[in-house]
Each structure stands twice: as structure tokens, then as C-alpha cells.
Design an enzyme around this catalytic site. Structure first.
Site, PDB file in Angstrom:
ATOM      1  N   TYR A   1      -6.543  15.713 -10.257  1.00 56.98           N
ATOM      2  CA  TYR A   1      -5.814  14.978 -11.290  1.00 56.98           C
ATOM      3  C   TYR A   1      -4.764  15.893 -11.926  1.00 56.98           C
ATOM      4  CZ  TYR A   1      -4.960  11.991 -15.355  1.00 56.98           C
ATOM      5  OH  TYR A   1      -4.361  11.209 -16.320  1.00 56.98           O
TER       6      TYR A   1
ATOM      7  N   LYS B   1      -0.601  15.379 -11.825  1.00 52.68           N
ATOM      8  CA  LYS B   1       0.214  15.213 -13.023  1.00 52.68           C
ATOM      9  C   LYS B   1       1.228  16.344 -13.171  1.00 52.68           C
ATOM     10  CE  LYS B   1      -1.589  11.347 -14.227  1.00 52.68           C
ATOM     11  NZ  LYS B   1      -0.801  10.111 -13.973  1.00 52.68           N
TER      12      LYS B   1
ATOM     13  N   ASP C   1       0.886  -1.170   0.000  1.00 52.34           N
ATOM     14  CA  ASP C   1       0.000   0.000   0.000  1.00 52.34           C
ATOM     15  C   ASP C   1       0.921   1.216   0.000  1.00 52.34           C
ATOM     16  OD1 ASP C   1      -1.683   2.118   0.480  1.00 52.34           O
ATOM     17  OD2 ASP C   1      -2.739   1.171   2.153  1.00 52.34           O
TER      18      ASP C   1
ATOM     19  N   THR D   1      -6.640  -0.045 -21.137  1.00 53.66           N
ATOM     20  CA  THR D   1      -6.559  -0.717 -19.844  1.00 53.66           C
ATOM     21  C   THR D   1      -7.896  -1.364 -19.502  1.00 53.66           C
ATOM     22  OG1 THR D   1      -7.277   1.230 -18.609  1.00 53.66           O
ATOM     23  CG2 THR D   1      -4.905   1.011 -19.035  1.00 53.66           C
TER      24      THR D   1
END
Length: 281
Positions: free
Chosen positions: A162, A166, A68, A197
Site C-alpha cells: 500500500y 501511494k 479491467d 465508503t
């Protein structure tokens, strides 16, 4: 030459799995990390053991490690194990990320605050992994750290958390490269395009057929690019930069698993910023 020793984080499925498989196909020993120990741990399936077994089939050596990446002690133990078993590391790919469900309409404030977890497992976790990996990379006198990135660093994609993750990973790679350059260890961020994916395929299946158009890269493509970059005598020339995977692949002569050449989306989604000269000296 001794086989490449690599660590790929977040490799139970998706981009990390594809990258790990591509590195394994070169004969590398690849430690694959993720939280999924059992097939039911994710609705999209996949475990670290599954990925490791596929690496073995591809000609490499897969080493599954349940980690984790929100647990700093577990991450430290991972790299202590690599140190015990090999005493060095060639490549670290930071891909682990705690991805929230797709953004709902209404703005970031109308979505669960857990979207910010991506900044913990996805940005902070990149730093922690690199912190523990660096001494092993320096032991080689040559090495490579890669952060998997996306055009969302400069254009809107999946909301502010997000974008911050990035963009932050891009700058983190540039600053790491500054510190690592005297030791001949490179650090880069590589922007991936749309990927085929498990998660993406499940989402596309919910869309009308007309909305499923567009070429997508295989998850293995970025791994092929990373392998070629590490093998390149020009590796250090790329250090500190954010690179579009499709463009770097074309420069290094890398094709996708089906022989196609993925296309850059620079004109559509934006270009990486040029690093300040102070980062490249």
C-alpha cells in the site's frame, strides 16, 4: 463553454463513485470504469451502471464502461472510445486499485502475496491510463490528471505494498507534470482522508462503538476539490505537487456535501514531500 469530459477509473463504488458524482453535479460528462457489471460482483455492491445513473440524476451525463484495468487493451479501447465520441478529454482521475483484504497480524510475510497486486492495478494501471489519455488532454491545450492518494505514502498504513503504491503514484504525478507542463496540462496527487465508503462502513460496523469515532470525508468531497482545481486559473501552479485534499479544499473554498470543512491530518500522519526544483521548472 463545452461540458467537461472526464474519466474516473475504479468508480463502481467508494472514492471513485463519489468523485464521479461530484464531477457529474457540475454538468460534466463522466466515463466511469470498473469491473462490476452486476450488483453481486462485489460484497459491497455497486456497478458502473449504478454510478452512471446517479450522475445523470445529478445533472451530468454518466457513461458506464466495464473495464479491467489489468487489461491494457481494454484500457486502450476505453480512450479510443472517448476519442471517437468527443475528440478530447479534460480530466482523468486515476483511482482504480486492486485492494486486498485488511492486513492480518504477523507482518507482510504472513499475509497473502496478492497484496502486491495493488502495485499492478493501482500504480502501473495509473501509468497506462495516463499514457492513453495524454493525447486527448493535449488536444484541449488544457487538462488535468489526478491520482488519488493517501497519507500512507509517508506513514504506515496497510503494509508495504500500500505504501509503495501511494508513494509511487505521488512521484509518478510529479514526473508526468514535468512532461506535460509545456502543453498546459497539470498532474497532481491528492491525498484523501478517511472516507465514508461502503467498504469503510462495513469495516467500522465490526468494531466496538468506541473505536468508530473520528470525522470522515464523504467520497464526493475529493470530486468537489478536483472540479474546483480544474476551474481555477491557478491550476498550473499546483501541477507536479502532492496535495492534501482537505488543505486544497480549504484554499479553494470547497466544503463537503454536509457543509463541513474536512480537517488535514498533516500533524498526525505526515506531510507530502516537497518536489525537487527540477520537477517544477
Amino acid at each position: 463553454m463545452a461540458p467537461v469530459i472526464a474519466v474516473v477509473t475504479g468508480a463502481s463504488r467508494g472514492a471513485g463513485k463519489g468523485i464521479a458524482l461530484a464531477l457529474g453535479a457540475t454538468g460534466a460528462t463522466v466515463y466511469v470504469t470498473g469491473r462490476s457489471a452486476n450488483p453481486g460482483d462485489s460484497p459491497h455492491g455497486g456497478t458502473v451502471a449504478d454510478t452512471a445513473a446517479l450522475i445523470d440524476e445529478a445533472g451530468g451525463t454518466g457513461v458506464p464502461v466495464v473495464v479491467d484495468h489489468a487489461d491494457d487493451e481494454a484500457v486502450a479501447a476505453l480512450f479510443a472510445r472517448v476519442a471517437r465520441e468527443h475528440g478530447r478529454l479534460d480530466i482523468l482521475v486515476n483511482n482504480a486499485a486492486k485492494v486486498a483484504e485488511p492486513m492480518r497480524p504477523g507482518g507482510f510475510w504472513a499475509n497473502p502475496v496478492e497484496a502486491a497486486d495493488l502495485i499492478t492495478v493501482g500504480l502501473r494501471s495509473h501509468f497506462v491510463a495516463a499514457h492513453h489519455a495524454a493525447p486527448l488532454l493535449l488536444a484541449n491545450g488544457r487538462g488535468l490528471i489526478v491520482h488519488t492518494g493517501h497519507y500512507g505514502a509517508v506513514s504506515y498504513h496497510q503494509g508495504p505494498a500500500y505504501g509503495a503504491q501511494k508513494a509511487g503514484a505521488d512521484k509518478m504525478a510529479a514526473d508526468m507534470a514535468k512532461d506535460l507542463r509545456p502543453h498546459h496540462v497539470a498532474a497532481v496527487s491528492i491525498w484523501m482522508g478517511g472516507l465514508r465508503t461502503e467498504r469503510a462502513e462495513a469495516h467500522l460496523a465490526t468494531l466496538p462503538p468506541a473505536a468508530r469515532t473520528g470525522l470522515r470525508e464523504s467520497p464526493q468531497f475529493t470530486g468537489r476539490v478536483i472540479a474546483a482545481l480544474y476551474a481555477s486559473p491557478d491550476l498550473m501552479d499546483y501541477s507536479g505537487r502532492t496535495l492534501i485534499g482537505a488543505e486544497l479544499g480549504a484554499r479553494l473554498g470547497v466544503t463537503d456535501v454536509d457543509g463541513t470543512v474536512p480537517l488535514s491530518r498533516r500533524d498526525e500522519l505526515g506531510a507530502p514531500p516537497e518536489p525537487h526544483p527540477s520537477l517544477l521548472g
